[in-house]
Design an enzyme around this catalytic site. Structure first.
Site: not given
Length: 343
Positions: A122, A229
């Site tokens: 991240k 997803k």
């Protein structure tokens, strides 16, 4: 919920919408602590319930409105009421996920992901600087060695010039790809043009799962691969349709699900005709507790394909507070009404 035409033009048949009472009867709300703060939260809440095919999960993030969250509920209902597509593989390679931690904390994070040779890092965390990102990615590269694969995820937080500057600064670490470096499709397309000579592929996540038209990014030539997803896209079949129509390689990822939700993502990855990348489905390793024993965490860098069932003792031990449980049940009720109105 009715029949719908998928992006490939084929008709997919999700479950008929079951009565709300049938879902509420066995619904359980849990609050699971995280090992380290991730996506701005220290506790992950989720609602799980059982249907004829097994347990499923409804866990849109708290800030999402009912229209968006209803898509997640449709996915959960489909997974609990309709058999999953046939699996093409019995194990899925997964990546480690490194939150926006200090560089010194990277080895401890990676240690939770057994033998994962790919890491998603991240970056672009609010309040941090590019120097923090560089230090974190360097620490990951040092830990994985030259043969490890390192990808970054900015969650669309950079503008075009910031993204170009950041990729220049991070290029020395041999990035596998950069996920959603900018927010808009137009910015992604221009950034992809600017950095093509650097050999850093661009992946689209939010530009797929949060877009009114999830195929716009592919038509615009704005990405080299898609991150998909299951819950946010409305279910396994809908995600398969999108990947097929886009004609781009896909990586299956999660939304910090419990092991129940992760098993839905694993089923999506198992059903893809081609799967060339490790998937972001190892995030149960970021949870300090789960509802499945043993949890669906990586072993030798892989997850097994198959449904999982919660442990009643863990459901009880990690039950959310009464007010948070009611908040989720009310949300479920509203989202069910959205699905019912949509026919």
């Amino acid at each position: 919920m009715g029949r719908r035409t998928g992006q490939t033009g084929q008709v997919s048949t999700p479950a008929p919408l079951p009565p709300l009472s049938e879902i509420l009867a066995g619904a359980r709300v849990v609050a699971l602590p995280l090992v380290t703060r991730f996506r701005g939260v220290d506790v992950r809440e989720a609602l799980v319930f059982e249907g004829p095919e097994g347990w499923s999960e409804f866990s849109p993030f708290a800030e999402y409105g009912d229209e968006e969250a209803a898509t997640w509920l449709g996915a959960a209902i489909e997974d609990a009421w309709v058999p999953r597509p046939a699996a093409r593989r019995d194990a899925i390679g997964v990546n480690a996920t490194v939150p926006a931690v200090a560089a010194a904390s990277v080895p401890a994070v990676l240690a939770r992901f057994d033998e994962c040779r790919t890491a998603k890092v991240k970056v672009a965390e609010p309040g941090q600087r590019l120097a923090d990102d560089v230090a974190r990615v360097r620490a990951v590269r040092d830990a994985l060695g030259p043969e490890g694969r390192v990808r970054i995820d900015a969650n669309g937080a950079w503008n075009l010039d910031e993204a170009e500057r950041a990729l220049h600064a991070l290029a020395e670490f041999d990035l596998e790809y950069a996920e959603q470096p900018c927010a808009s499709v137009e910015e992604l397309a221009e950034l992809r043009r600017r950095v093509k000579y650097m050999g850093i592929p661009i992946a689209a996540d939010e530009s797929v799962r949060k877009a009114a038209d999830p195929l716009a990014v592919a038509r615009a030539g704005a990405a080299d691969l898609l991150v998909v997803k299951a819950q946010p896209l409305g279910g396994i079949r809908r995600a398969l349709d999108i990947v097929a129509e886009a004609g781009l390689p896909a990586v299956v990822s999660s939304a910090l699900d419990t092991s129940i939700g992760l098993s839905m993502g694993v089923a999506l990855a198992a059903a893809l005709p081609e799967l060339d990348y490790d998937c972001g489905l190892g995030t149960a390793a970021l949870l300090a507790a789960d509802v499945v024993d043993p949890p669906l965490i990586p072993h030798a860098g892989h997850l097994s394909v198959g449904r999982v069932d919660p442990d009643p003792a863990l459901l009880a031990a990690h039950a959310a507070s009464a007010d948070r449980t009611q908040w989720w049940l009310d949300r479920l009720t509203r989202c069910h009404a959205v699905l019912a109105a949509a026919g």
